[in-house]
Design a protein around this motif. Sequence first.
Motif, PDB file in Angstrom:
ATOM      1  N   ILE A 301       0.844  -1.206   0.000  1.00  0.00           N
ATOM      2  CA  ILE A 301       0.000   0.000   0.000  1.00  0.00           C
ATOM      3  C   ILE A 301       0.878   1.253   0.000  1.00  0.00           C
ATOM      4  O   ILE A 301       0.643   2.195  -0.764  1.00  0.00           O
ATOM      5  CB  ILE A 301      -0.942  -0.017   1.224  1.00  0.00           C
ATOM      6  CG1 ILE A 301      -2.005  -1.096   1.045  1.00  0.00           C
ATOM      7  CG2 ILE A 301      -1.587   1.354   1.422  1.00  0.00           C
ATOM      8  CD1 ILE A 301      -2.861  -1.316   2.290  1.00  0.00           C
ATOM      9  N   VAL A 302       1.883   1.249   0.849  1.00  0.00           N
ATOM     10  CA  VAL A 302       2.784   2.408   0.923  1.00  0.00           C
ATOM     11  C   VAL A 302       3.526   2.591  -0.391  1.00  0.00           C
ATOM     12  O   VAL A 302       3.640   3.711  -0.917  1.00  0.00           O
ATOM     13  CB  VAL A 302       3.782   2.241   2.089  1.00  0.00           C
ATOM     14  CG1 VAL A 302       4.850   3.338   2.055  1.00  0.00           C
ATOM     15  CG2 VAL A 302       3.052   2.250   3.428  1.00  0.00           C
ATOM     16  N   SER A 303       4.044   1.483  -0.935  1.00  0.00           N
ATOM     17  CA  SER A 303       4.833   1.572  -2.156  1.00  0.00           C
ATOM     18  C   SER A 303       4.004   2.087  -3.323  1.00  0.00           C
ATOM     19  O   SER A 303       4.443   2.960  -4.089  1.00  0.00           O
ATOM     20  CB  SER A 303       5.410   0.199  -2.486  1.00  0.00           C
ATOM     21  OG  SER A 303       6.214   0.266  -3.645  1.00  0.00           O
ATOM     22  N   ARG A 304       2.790   1.562  -3.466  1.00  0.00           N
ATOM     23  CA  ARG A 304       1.921   2.017  -4.562  1.00  0.00           C
ATOM     24  C   ARG A 304       1.558   3.497  -4.395  1.00  0.00           C
ATOM     25  O   ARG A 304       1.501   4.249  -5.365  1.00  0.00           O
ATOM     26  CB  ARG A 304       0.655   1.159  -4.614  1.00  0.00           C
ATOM     27  CG  ARG A 304       0.867  -0.263  -5.109  1.00  0.00           C
ATOM     28  CD  ARG A 304      -0.462  -1.018  -5.154  1.00  0.00           C
ATOM     29  NE  ARG A 304      -1.401  -0.357  -6.059  1.00  0.00           N
ATOM     30  CZ  ARG A 304      -2.727  -0.378  -5.896  1.00  0.00           C
ATOM     31  NH1 ARG A 304      -3.255  -1.003  -4.856  1.00  0.00           N
ATOM     32  NH2 ARG A 304      -3.513   0.213  -6.766  1.00  0.00           N
ATOM     33  N   SER A 305       1.311   3.909  -3.175  1.00  0.00           N
ATOM     34  CA  SER A 305       0.959   5.304  -2.919  1.00  0.00           C
ATOM     35  C   SER A 305       2.124   6.230  -3.248  1.00  0.00           C
ATOM     36  O   SER A 305       1.941   7.312  -3.820  1.00  0.00           O
ATOM     37  CB  SER A 305       0.540   5.486  -1.454  1.00  0.00           C
ATOM     38  OG  SER A 305      -0.623   4.737  -1.160  1.00  0.00           O
ATOM     39  N   LEU A 306       3.327   5.799  -2.882  1.00  0.00           N
ATOM     40  CA  LEU A 306       4.495   6.620  -3.178  1.00  0.00           C
ATOM     41  C   LEU A 306       4.711   6.736  -4.682  1.00  0.00           C
ATOM     42  O   LEU A 306       4.960   7.841  -5.200  1.00  0.00           O
ATOM     43  CB  LEU A 306       5.743   6.019  -2.520  1.00  0.00           C
ATOM     44  CG  LEU A 306       7.068   6.716  -2.854  1.00  0.00           C
ATOM     45  CD1 LEU A 306       7.045   8.177  -2.414  1.00  0.00           C
ATOM     46  CD2 LEU A 306       8.241   5.982  -2.210  1.00  0.00           C
ATOM     47  N   GLU A 307       4.617   5.630  -5.397  1.00  0.00           N
ATOM     48  CA  GLU A 307       4.830   5.677  -6.837  1.00  0.00           C
ATOM     49  C   GLU A 307       3.782   6.556  -7.513  1.00  0.00           C
ATOM     50  O   GLU A 307       4.091   7.312  -8.446  1.00  0.00           O
ATOM     51  CB  GLU A 307       4.800   4.255  -7.424  1.00  0.00           C
ATOM     52  CG  GLU A 307       5.992   3.407  -7.031  1.00  0.00           C
ATOM     53  CD  GLU A 307       7.309   4.105  -7.315  1.00  0.00           C
ATOM     54  OE1 GLU A 307       7.496   4.574  -8.461  1.00  0.00           O
ATOM     55  OE2 GLU A 307       8.142   4.215  -6.387  1.00  0.00           O
ATOM     56  N   TRP A 308       2.556   6.462  -7.052  1.00  0.00           N
ATOM     57  CA  TRP A 308       1.496   7.307  -7.620  1.00  0.00           C
ATOM     58  C   TRP A 308       1.771   8.774  -7.334  1.00  0.00           C
ATOM     59  O   TRP A 308       1.616   9.630  -8.219  1.00  0.00           O
ATOM     60  CB  TRP A 308       0.147   6.889  -7.033  1.00  0.00           C
ATOM     61  CG  TRP A 308      -1.008   7.606  -7.656  1.00  0.00           C
ATOM     62  CD1 TRP A 308      -1.684   7.270  -8.796  1.00  0.00           C
ATOM     63  CD2 TRP A 308      -1.624   8.803  -7.176  1.00  0.00           C
ATOM     64  NE1 TRP A 308      -2.681   8.177  -9.062  1.00  0.00           N
ATOM     65  CE2 TRP A 308      -2.664   9.134  -8.077  1.00  0.00           C
ATOM     66  CE3 TRP A 308      -1.409   9.625  -6.078  1.00  0.00           C
ATOM     67  CZ2 TRP A 308      -3.472  10.247  -7.907  1.00  0.00           C
ATOM     68  CZ3 TRP A 308      -2.213  10.746  -5.904  1.00  0.00           C
ATOM     69  CH2 TRP A 308      -3.234  11.042  -6.811  1.00  0.00           C
ATOM     70  N   ALA A 309       2.198   9.084  -6.120  1.00  0.00           N
ATOM     71  CA  ALA A 309       2.502  10.470  -5.766  1.00  0.00           C
ATOM     72  C   ALA A 309       3.667  11.005  -6.591  1.00  0.00           C
ATOM     73  O   ALA A 309       3.638  12.146  -7.073  1.00  0.00           O
ATOM     74  CB  ALA A 309       2.816  10.573  -4.276  1.00  0.00           C
ATOM     75  N   ARG A 310       4.692  10.182  -6.765  1.00  0.00           N
ATOM     76  CA  ARG A 310       5.847  10.620  -7.565  1.00  0.00           C
ATOM     77  C   ARG A 310       5.446  10.891  -9.010  1.00  0.00           C
ATOM     78  O   ARG A 310       5.973  11.793  -9.647  1.00  0.00           O
ATOM     79  CB  ARG A 310       6.946   9.552  -7.522  1.00  0.00           C
ATOM     80  CG  ARG A 310       7.602   9.376  -6.169  1.00  0.00           C
ATOM     81  CD  ARG A 310       8.479   8.144  -6.126  1.00  0.00           C
ATOM     82  NE  ARG A 310       9.659   8.268  -6.970  1.00  0.00           N
ATOM     83  CZ  ARG A 310      10.541   7.298  -7.158  1.00  0.00           C
ATOM     84  NH1 ARG A 310      10.356   6.114  -6.578  1.00  0.00           N
ATOM     85  NH2 ARG A 310      11.586   7.476  -7.921  1.00  0.00           N
ATOM     86  N   ARG A 311       4.510  10.111  -9.504  1.00  0.00           N
ATOM     87  CA  ARG A 311       4.122  10.231 -10.904  1.00  0.00           C
ATOM     88  C   ARG A 311       3.174  11.401 -11.152  1.00  0.00           C
ATOM     89  O   ARG A 311       3.210  12.033 -12.212  1.00  0.00           O
ATOM     90  CB  ARG A 311       3.474   8.918 -11.353  1.00  0.00           C
ATOM     91  CG  ARG A 311       3.176   8.823 -12.839  1.00  0.00           C
ATOM     92  CD  ARG A 311       2.713   7.440 -13.232  1.00  0.00           C
ATOM     93  NE  ARG A 311       1.483   7.050 -12.573  1.00  0.00           N
ATOM     94  CZ  ARG A 311       1.394   6.158 -11.585  1.00  0.00           C
ATOM     95  NH1 ARG A 311       2.493   5.547 -11.157  1.00  0.00           N
ATOM     96  NH2 ARG A 311       0.232   5.846 -11.035  1.00  0.00           N
ATOM     97  N   THR A 312       2.314  11.703 -10.200  1.00  0.00           N
ATOM     98  CA  THR A 312       1.236  12.668 -10.463  1.00  0.00           C
ATOM     99  C   THR A 312       1.387  13.996  -9.735  1.00  0.00           C
ATOM    100  O   THR A 312       0.680  14.949 -10.080  1.00  0.00           O
ATOM    101  CB  THR A 312      -0.122  12.054 -10.063  1.00  0.00           C
ATOM    102  OG1 THR A 312      -0.110  11.777  -8.651  1.00  0.00           O
ATOM    103  CG2 THR A 312      -0.388  10.785 -10.844  1.00  0.00           C
ATOM    104  N   ALA A 313       2.252  14.078  -8.760  1.00  0.00           N
ATOM    105  CA  ALA A 313       2.338  15.316  -7.967  1.00  0.00           C
ATOM    106  C   ALA A 313       2.829  16.475  -8.826  1.00  0.00           C
ATOM    107  O   ALA A 313       3.812  16.335  -9.572  1.00  0.00           O
ATOM    108  CB  ALA A 313       3.275  15.118  -6.780  1.00  0.00           C
ATOM    109  N   PRO A 314       2.193  17.621  -8.730  1.00  0.00           N
ATOM    110  CA  PRO A 314       2.701  18.808  -9.431  1.00  0.00           C
ATOM    111  C   PRO A 314       3.936  19.343  -8.724  1.00  0.00           C
ATOM    112  O   PRO A 314       4.096  19.179  -7.515  1.00  0.00           O
ATOM    113  CB  PRO A 314       1.531  19.806  -9.326  1.00  0.00           C
ATOM    114  CG  PRO A 314       0.827  19.418  -8.066  1.00  0.00           C
ATOM    115  CD  PRO A 314       0.955  17.925  -7.964  1.00  0.00           C
ATOM    116  N   VAL A 315       4.795  19.992  -9.491  1.00  0.00           N
ATOM    117  CA  VAL A 315       5.972  20.640  -8.902  1.00  0.00           C
ATOM    118  C   VAL A 315       5.547  21.997  -8.351  1.00  0.00           C
ATOM    119  O   VAL A 315       4.927  22.784  -9.063  1.00  0.00           O
ATOM    120  CB  VAL A 315       7.079  20.828  -9.955  1.00  0.00           C
ATOM    121  CG1 VAL A 315       8.271  21.567  -9.359  1.00  0.00           C
ATOM    122  CG2 VAL A 315       7.506  19.484 -10.512  1.00  0.00           C
ATOM    123  N   PRO A 316       5.828  22.295  -7.076  1.00  0.00           N
ATOM    124  CA  PRO A 316       5.427  23.596  -6.536  1.00  0.00           C
ATOM    125  C   PRO A 316       6.159  24.729  -7.248  1.00  0.00           C
ATOM    126  O   PRO A 316       7.386  24.740  -7.335  1.00  0.00           O
ATOM    127  CB  PRO A 316       5.812  23.517  -5.058  1.00  0.00           C
ATOM    128  CG  PRO A 316       6.834  22.430  -4.970  1.00  0.00           C
ATOM    129  CD  PRO A 316       6.519  21.470  -6.062  1.00  0.00           C
TER     130      PRO A 316
END
Length: 852
Positions: A301-316
């Motif tokens: 769960i943690v790993s999938r969440s991290l990969e999703w966040a890395r892929r979709t998070a906007p750059v501030p």
Amino acid sequence: MSVTQPDSTGARPSRAHAPAGHGTAKASLDAARGELRASIARGAGGRGALERYADSVDALIRQLFTDAGPYDGPAAIFALGGYGRRHLCLHSDIDLLLLFGNGIGAAEERFVHAFLNPLWDLGVVVGHQVRDIEDFRQVETDNPEFLLALLDARPVAGARPVFERFGSLFHRPATHAFILRSLLGLIEERHAQFNGTLYQLEPDVKEAPGALRDLTATRTIALLTDPLLLRRGPADAGRFDDAEDFLLRVRSTLHLESERNQNVLSHEMQERTAELLGYPGVEPRQRVEKLMSDYFRHARIVSRSLEWARRTAPVPVGANLGSSRDGVRFIDPVQAARNPSSWPGAFQAALDAGTEVSEEALSCIQQHVDRYRADDFFADAEDRAALLRFLRPRPGLYARLSQMHDCGLLGRVFPEFQAISWRVVRDFYHKYTVDEHTLLTIRNLERLMATESGDLMRFRSILSDLRDPELLVLALLFHDVGKWRDDDHALESERMAEHVLERLQVGDQPRDMVRFLIRHHLRMSMAAFRRDTEDPDIVRQFAALVGTEDRLKMLCLMTLVDIQAVSPETLTPWKAELLWRLYVDTYNHLTQRYGDEVIERNEAGLSELLVNRPDDVTEPEITRFLEGLPQRYLHVFPRETIYRHIWLARDIKPDEVHLSLERKGAVWSLAVATLDKPFLFSNICGVLSSFGMNILRGHAFTNPNGLVLDAFEFTDDERFLELNRDAHTQLLRVMQDVVSGRADVTVRLRGREQGILQPRSAVRFSPVVHADNKASGRYTILDIVTGNALGLLYRISRVISQHGCDVDLVLIATEGEKAIDVFHITRTGAKLTEAEQVALTSDLQRILEGTV
């Protein structure tokens, strides 16, 4: 236990009783640890137990902070890292930041020791950083782990103003963007140590993929980019929280059993952990299998969440702004809709990132733009300054302005521009609507910055020399707004632009520049294409109109891009040549004859100074100060600056040097008033160079009373004045000593030239030195073109002084690595003889070639 809570003033409240002794503190800490051990032993060493333990340590920290006094300065203690998150495990380090608000001296060092020694005596492992608040003006790019720990910084004790100041300095979009990039790199490095897989038979529950470090990284990415990010992720918030609590309970068990900060769930520890956490099973193997099955489920769960966040998070990229594949968008559209002053920032961020504003953000603006007035977009002076910075020409400006126009923002910010939206003028000359013609002038300007066209490269050099190119863009934006009606549009455009300049609170000098450009934006094309520019009277009249090189440069560029925007065929090579000839002839007239024309008593500029003078400046004082100065002085300096020069020169004595140093944006202004002294101009140049300053312009003025006023504009590319607290005082003190003859600047320059950090140009130019006695009625004009280098002006002006010559006026310009300097000089009040010219130019040639 008596504790010190953060208060609103920074003062620590007085204690009602004596401070707790070592025994009391140890007993309190032991009790807190005992309570945590009991919770872990029951299998309940998760988030709640760790938070209670962190709260107990907070109380201890506050007490020790109080006991460490007396200390009267502003100070604060922050919990960092896991302690900052209140996830303080049994044997984890207690990470602290001791932050001071007024520098770090002997008193601060005594306080630090008084605070830390009792902690060490308790056997606590403390990871501590001691900093001054000013340290956070710049990001520590060499210590990303520390920056990540600071994201979890939580105030524990001390002065609330220090907490707030830290927050304003540290939590900025640029800092967050750097931390995000660093975090992503650290994740890659850490995962590589585990071969990039979470399925470890003996996992490190802190460092391994899918473990606590990844869980914290996922939350950090959301914190830095989009607080709502995890709500849209592959795991709902409840499952993510369950994974965190599970991993914390496992780590707590490891600490309890090993009695140290041990985080590897080894085969041996798996059996004991499964037992303590209450897993069922007759055999240890059965309990361990169930434990590890749960571990891998939560780690996945943690790993999938991290990969999703890395892929979709906007750059501030700004407050409530992130950049993703679709462009710059609002992180929280609801917040953005209520804050129109943040909208221009989206276009600035897109311009900085070389991308566009997303359709989602444009739709948000378009839906709400009609609710706001022009003033709503400029909440304060910072917003107004940001808009002017946005208008600096660079690639993408036209596209962003077009987006602003299409979504209705440009016309709302500037109602004056809205008047020409889709306006058609049937003159059979222009090919575009008035609004698009206007925006195309700005596109032409940004394209000029990168042009390689032979006909336009010369104009590109003018653009690179402009100090305030945003004023040119501002003038272009409004030069045709008067076409909303059919009268003389230039005067109407100026009138309408005045309202914009008033709302933006543009200063007097830049305001005059913008108004001049709008009012006269047709004059140069008329002179170039409809007049005989070979006639000296035409050039003289046009030079009288523009008055200064800055106005000439901006008007020339405005004319060029305005003609280009009429249609692709309008600017022919012949027209470009005519425009260039007029520019060169006018520039030569201005620069070569400026010093010939002195201020007369009936001068309009003098009359204006007298009428508007402050109460503490008399009319005789003004006329005496200006006597014998060239008319150029009135063109170069605004009225307020001239008054400051008069104050600076007041009651000056032969051995005195009066100095002033001011900053406007990135440019610093230095004024030096004194009675004439040997090597004055060269010594000033030498001091500025010795401090690493990049001299942009210099003016030297002398009146018949012996008063010398030297004025310089320079940039501090090495940020010496910004980063050193006593830098202003130091620079002015050295300047005083050198100009007064108490110090030799050559020693400072020699040390800097030998420094390993001193950049050296790889480009070499053959120097050109030319003396001209015909161009001016009063001065010998000395033209020097050579490679730019440290101390160049110092060396040139020193040779001039050694030949007994006085510098009355100097024009300084740079083109890349090339320096172009024009000196107006005399010797004993007269032009140089031919023999004197030959001697001077020969010595200068040898100095610049490095043969002497």
